[in-house]
Design an enzyme around this catalytic site. Structure first.
Site, mmCIF file in Angstrom:
data_model
loop_
_atom_site.group_PDB
_atom_site.id
_atom_site.type_symbol
_atom_site.label_atom_id
_atom_site.label_comp_id
_atom_site.label_asym_id
_atom_site.label_seq_id
_atom_site.Cartn_x
_atom_site.Cartn_y
_atom_site.Cartn_z
ATOM 1 N N ARG A 55 -0.653 22.158 12.127
ATOM 2 C CA ARG A 55 0.693 21.861 12.634
ATOM 3 C C ARG A 55 0.901 22.510 13.999
ATOM 4 N NH1 ARG A 55 3.036 23.383 6.914
ATOM 5 N NH2 ARG A 55 2.902 21.369 5.890
ATOM 6 N N CYS B 242 -7.704 15.399 2.076
ATOM 7 C CA CYS B 242 -7.671 16.615 1.251
ATOM 8 C C CYS B 242 -8.394 16.379 -0.075
ATOM 9 C CB CYS B 242 -6.236 17.092 1.026
ATOM 10 S SG CYS B 242 -5.193 15.886 0.209
HETATM 11 N N1 SAH Z 1 1.652 16.104 5.494
HETATM 12 C C1 SAH Z 1 2.414 16.739 4.441
HETATM 13 C C2 SAH Z 1 1.729 16.692 3.102
HETATM 14 C C3 SAH Z 1 1.404 15.303 2.623
HETATM 15 S S1 SAH Z 1 1.337 15.176 0.900
HETATM 16 C C4 SAH Z 1 2.753 18.166 4.846
HETATM 17 O O1 SAH Z 1 2.301 18.618 5.885
HETATM 18 O O2 SAH Z 1 3.488 18.807 4.110
HETATM 19 C C5 SAH Z 1 1.205 13.477 0.660
HETATM 20 C C6 SAH Z 1 2.505 12.729 0.785
HETATM 21 O O3 SAH Z 1 2.182 11.341 0.777
HETATM 22 C C7 SAH Z 1 3.500 12.915 -0.365
HETATM 23 O O4 SAH Z 1 4.726 13.340 0.144
HETATM 24 C C8 SAH Z 1 3.645 11.518 -0.997
HETATM 25 O O5 SAH Z 1 4.976 11.213 -1.379
HETATM 26 C C9 SAH Z 1 3.216 10.622 0.146
HETATM 27 N N2 SAH Z 1 2.685 9.314 -0.217
HETATM 28 C C10 SAH Z 1 1.838 9.009 -1.232
HETATM 29 N N3 SAH Z 1 1.492 7.701 -1.162
HETATM 30 C C11 SAH Z 1 2.111 7.176 -0.078
HETATM 31 C C12 SAH Z 1 2.128 5.895 0.539
HETATM 32 N N4 SAH Z 1 1.420 4.891 0.042
HETATM 33 N N5 SAH Z 1 2.858 5.734 1.655
HETATM 34 C C13 SAH Z 1 3.566 6.755 2.180
HETATM 35 N N6 SAH Z 1 3.586 7.990 1.637
HETATM 36 C C14 SAH Z 1 2.867 8.209 0.533
#
Ligand code: SAH
Length: 398
Positions: free
Chosen positions: A217, A342
Site C-alpha cells: 500500500r 494470495c
Molecule cells: N485488497 C484488500 C483485500 C482484498 S480481499 C485489502 O487490501 O484489504 C478480497 C476481496 O475481494 C473481498 O473483499 C471480497 O468481497 C472481494 N471479492 C470477491 N470476489 C469478488 C468479485 N468477483 N468481484 C469483486 N470483488 C470480489
C-alpha cells in the site's frame, strides 16, 4: 503420550525441520490419538524425532518441537509467543507511533503451525487453523497476557469458527477468551503507516483487516501522485486510502460485497480526502471488462485466493490470466498495474507466467518495476516455503 512411528526413511524432511508430517509417512501407532492431541513421533529405528499436534486430515502431525526434552506446557506457549514478540519488536512494530496493527504469530513462520495472531491496538485476535491449536486457546490467551503485561493488552478474541477444519466436528463459536472490560467496543481505529482505519474483528474477514498489504500500500501511495486510480477487490479500502493520501486525482474502489463497500466508505470518510472517491459494488472482472479505455493510470488487482488447494490450480491460473488480460487491455500507455495472488497453492513462478501470458493476450509490453511479497511480520519458515503466500508484481505498461 501416544507414539507414532514413521515408515522407514520417512524422517528425511523432518531432519530438515519441515514442520508437517503427512499421513502417508506414518507406519503405526501405539494408541488411538484424537485429533488435536500432542503426540511423539519416532523413526522406524526407534529414535525420537518430533512432537506435535495430531490431525486427522492429510497432515497427520504439525510439529511443535524437535527437542525431546521440551514439554508442551504453559511455558512452551509463553516462550514461543515471546520469541514472536521479539521479532516484531526488532521490526519496530510493537511500539510504533505510525502502525498499531501487525501480525504477531504467522503459523509455521513462527514455529507455531496452525496458529495466527494479529494485534489491533491493544486487542489480540487469534485464529486456530488446527484442532490442536483450538484446544489450547486458553493457554495461548494466558501466554499473550504474560508476554504483553497489563496495559499493553486489553482483550484476546478467538475467531476460529471459520478456520478450524470443518471435518473436526467441533462447533466453535467466536468470542472473547479474555477481556479487561466487557464494555470495550468490538472495533478500534488502528493506524497503518500513519493512516487511520477502522478494524472490526467480530465482523470483518480474516481477523478484521488485511495487514499483509501494508508495504505494498505504501508503494501504491508513492506511485499515485497525479494518477487516476482503480482499486479492485478493495475490501476495507486500504489501497484506496493510501492512493488518495498519496496524491491521486481520483480513486474508484470496486468490490462485489456490499459490506466491504460500506467498510471502505467508512475508511474513506476517516481519511477525508480532498479529491473524488467512488465506491462501486460490482463484480471486478465485469467492471474491468466494461470500463472505458484509458480511464485509469494505476490499477490494483488483489483478488481473494483463486486456488484454495492444488486440485483447482489450473482454473486459478486461468482466472489470474483472464483478470490481468482484461485490465491490461484497458490501461493507457505509461500506466502502472499492481497485481497480486494470495493463493498458497500458486507459486511465484506460476503467477508470473500467468501475468506475462495475460500481457501477451492483451498485446501489451510490460516491464517489472517491483516484485512484491508479504511484510516481515509474516515471516517464512525456510523449511516451509509454502508460507510465502502473497505474491505481487508492479508493472509499467506500454
Ligand atoms: N485488497 C484488500 C483485500 C482484498 S480481499 C485489502 O487490501 O484489504 C478480497 C476481496 O475481494 C473481498 O473483499 C471480497 O468481497 C472481494 N471479492 C470477491 N470476489 C469478488 C468479485 N468477483 N468481484 C469483486 N470483488 C470480489
Amino acid at each position: 503420550m501416544v507414539r507414532l512411528t514413521l515408515r522407514r526413511g520417512k524422517e528425511e524432511s523432518l531432519l530438515r525441520r519441515h514442520p508437517w508430517i503427512f499421513s502417508g509417512a506414518i507406519f503405526g501407532t501405539d494408541g488411538e490419538p484424537e485429533e488435536g492431541d500432542v503426540v511423539d513421533v519416532y523413526t522406524a529405528e526407534g529414535a525420537f524425532i518430533a512432537r506435535g499436534h495430531c490431525g486427522i486430515g492429510s497432515i497427520a502431525v504439525r510439529v511443535l518441537t524437535f527437542d525431546e526434552a521440551q514439554p508442551i506446557d504453559a511455558s512452551f506457549w509463553i516462550d514461543r509467543i515471546r520469541e514472536a514478540y521479539g521479532v516484531r519488536k526488532a521490526l519496530g512494530l510493537t511500539d510504533s507511533a505510525e502502525t498499531t496493527c501487525y501480525r504477531l504469530v504467522h503459523g509455521e513462520g513462527d514455529s507455531l503451525p496452525g496458529l495466527v495472531i494479529d494485534i489491533y491496538g491493544t486487542t489480540a485476535v487469534m485464529q486456530a487453523h488446527s484442532v490442536g491449536m483450538y484446544l489450547v486457546r486458553d493457554e495461548i490467551a494466558e501466554a499473550l497476557r504474560t508476554v504483553y503485561g497489563p496495559g499493553k493488552l486489553t482483550a484476546v478474541y478467538d475467531k476460529s469458527a471459520g478456520t478450524i477444519p470443518p471435518k473436526s466436528g467441533i462447533e466453535a463459536v467466536d468470542g472473547y477468551l479474555w477481556r479487561a472490560d466487557p464494555a470495550d467496543p468490538a472495533e478500534e481505529i488502528v493506524l497503518e503507516g500513519g493512516n487511520r482505519f477502522r478494524a472490526n474483528w467480530e465482523d470483518g474477514q480474516k481477523t478484521g483487516f488485511f495487514i499483509d498489504q501494508r508495504e505494498n500500500r505504501a508503494l501504491v501511495a508513492k506511485y499515485s501522485r497525479g494518477r487516476r486510480v482503480l482499486n479492485t477487490f478493495c475490501y476495507t479500502g486500504g489501497f484506496s486510502v493510501y492512493a488518495l493520501l498519496g496524491g491521486a486525482t481520483a480513486v474508484d474502489s470496486v468490490d462485489s460485497s456490499e459490506k466491504a463497500i460500506r467498510l471502505c466508505a467508512e475508511n474513506i470518510a476517516l481519511a477525508d480526502p480532498a479529491v473524488p472517491h467512488r465506491e462501486i459494488a460490482a463484480d471486478a472482472l465485469d467492471y474491468v471488462r466494461n470500463m472505458p479505455q484509458d480511464a485509469y493510470d494505476l490499477v490494483i488487482l488483489d483478488p481473494p485466493a483463486f486456488a484454495k488447494h492444488h486440485k483447482v490450480l489450473g482454473n486459478a491460473l486461468q482466472g489470474y490470466k483472464r483478470l490481468n488480460a482484461a485490465a491490461l487491455a484497458k490501461m493507457p500507455k505509461g500506466s502502472i498495474l499492481f497485481t497480486f495472488s494470495c493463493s498458497q497453492a500458486v507459486s511465484r513462478e506460476q503467477f508470473r507466467t500467468a501475468v506475462f501470458s495475460a500481457a501477451a493476450i492483451a498485446g501489451r509490453r510490460v516491464r517489472i518495476l517491483h516484485q512484491l511479497t508479504q511484510p516481515a511480520d509474516h515471516p517464512v519458515n525456510i523449511y516451509h516455503p509454502e508460507g510465502e503466500y502473497l505474491k505481487g508484481l508492479a508493472l509499467y505498461v506500454e
